[in-house]
Design an enzyme around this catalytic site. Structure first.
Site: not given
Ligand code: NAP
Ligand code: 8YV
Length: 328
Positions: A154-155, A157, A233-234, A263, A281-282
């Site tokens: 819960l960050g 996103i 997430g990942r 991927e 991954h969109v």
């Molecule tokens: P963020 O604001 O840093 O939020 C991450 C959240 O995850 C925090 O609330 C953190 O809380 C929690 N967390 C971290 N490590 C953890 C663990 N080991 N166990 C449980 N909770 C944990 O990051 P964000 O901007 O929301 O982005 C989150 C992630 O989404 C990115 O890192 C990326 O991997 C993924 N993402 C994917 C896409 C896609 O295209 N599919 C796009 C953008 C981002 P605590 O520190 O309190 O644990």
């Molecule tokens: C992108 C993502 O697809 O921001 C992230 O963490 O997973 C996506 O927004 C990726 O970073 C592009 O490399």
């Protein structure tokens, strides 16, 4: 401090086209289209002061660039960059938070609806002419009505997803390593506890060692036979073979996945499962959002070479005192 045009930026591997154009407006750009540093001649390496990368850069590539100062990562999740190693060499790392949050949250709700209400399958049914030939698409087994959702991560996103889920009328709970003091959602201090408490489990946490295969057989068993699993997430956060088994043998009901362990390869076993909804991954992949991400990478590099504070350094760089260039 250098004027930007003096600086050569290495774009390491595949990279967004608008992002390269923005870098070219500000810097001298060398694009290495593979992720193989051996393909960059030794004679050019000393001239590289910045790297822009989307995804993975090995430590060997960082080490091969003797005058590297900063890595701008295109993406908020920077698990493909060893920011601790970079810091140990005095190299700053930046990422692209915030500018993609709402887009990714929108896509998550789309993926959830596709998974629960079978929208992709229903569209394929309509396009194949089966509505006219065979009658209405079958009623869906699942609905969002009356469901509870749990968010791992819960960050930025995760919170944007939670707000959308609330607007859809769902009750929300979450698991982070630490409880947030600014939300009223129910907190679970273990992922298994969260999975047990909810109908829908959504991962929005970062990759990396602390979340590696956190969604394992035990978590999926706790989610249960009517459970829906969503991952934006990942892929590394899930034990993928355990997820495939759980979908095959009914340990959980459905999965909607935007991210995968290796991927762009998706395991054939997963591809074959009708109860899995798969996206390539969109989540952030609109032209506007990707352009904003590319601009933020360029803004970070510009700030560094102007001696200004970095807009979005990663925590490892901040901790190492690398949130702005040292005055020369
Ligand atoms: P963020 O604001 O840093 O939020 C991450 C959240 O995850 C925090 O609330 C953190 O809380 C929690 N967390 C971290 N490590 C953890 C663990 N080991 N166990 C449980 N909770 C944990 O990051 P964000 O901007 O929301 O982005 C989150 C992630 O989404 C990115 O890192 C990326 O991997 C993924 N993402 C994917 C896409 C896609 O295209 N599919 C796009 C953008 C981002 P605590 O520190 O309190 O644990
Ligand atoms: C992108 C993502 O697809 O921001 C992230 O963490 O997973 C996506 O927004 C990726 O970073 C592009 O490399």
């Amino acid at each position: 401090m250098s004027s930007s045009s003096d600086v050569t930026v290495l774009v390491f591997g595949p990279y967004n086209g608008d992002g390269i154009a923005e870098l070219e407006r500000r810097f001298t750009v060398r694009h290495l289209k593979t992720r193989d540093i051996a393909e960059l001649p030794e004679a050019e390496r000393g001239g590289i002061r910045a790297v822009a990368v989307a995804g993975r850069i090995p430590n060997a590539a960082i080490d091969a660039l003797p005058n590297l100062e900063i890595i701008g990562h295109f993406g908020v999740g920077y698990d493909g960059v060893d920011a601790g190693h970079a810091a140990s060499r005095g190299v700053a790392v930046t990422n692209t938070p915030d500018v993609l949050t709402e887009e990714v949250a929108d896509t998550t709700l789309g993926l959830l609806l596709m998974t629960v209400r079978e929208l992709g399958l229903a569209e394929a049914y309509a396009r194949a002419g089966r509505w006219e030939a065979e009658g209405p698409y079958p009623l869906t087994r699942f609905s969002l009505r009356g469901k509870t959702a749990g968010i791992m991560g819960l960050g930025r996103i995760g919170l944007a997803i939670a707000e959308r889920l609330e607007a859809f009328g769902l009750e929300v709970a979450y698991h982070n390593r630490s409880r947030r003091s600014d939300v009223a959602y129910a907190y679970h201090d273990t992922l298994e506890g969260l999975a047990k408490a909810v109908d829908i489990l959504i991962v929005a946490a970062p990759g990396g060692p602390s979340t590696d295969k956190a969604v394992n057989e035990g978590v999926l068993t706790a989610l249960g036979a009517e459970g829906i699993f969503i991952n934006i997430g990942r892929g590394s956060t899930v034990d993928e073979p355990a997820l495939i088994d759980a979908l095959k043998n009914g340990t959980i009901a459905r999965a909607g996945l935007d991210v995968f362990a290796d991927e762009p390869r998706i395991p054939a076993d997963l591809m074959a499962l009708p109860n899995a909804t798969l996206l390539p991954h969109v989540a952030s992949a609109s032209r506007d959002t990707r352009r904003a991400m590319g601009d933020l990478v360029a803004d970070n590099l510009s700030a560094w070479f102007a001696g200004e504070p970095l807009p979005t350094p990663v925590p490892e760089s901040e901790a190492a005192g690398l949130s702005r260039a040292k005055a020369s």
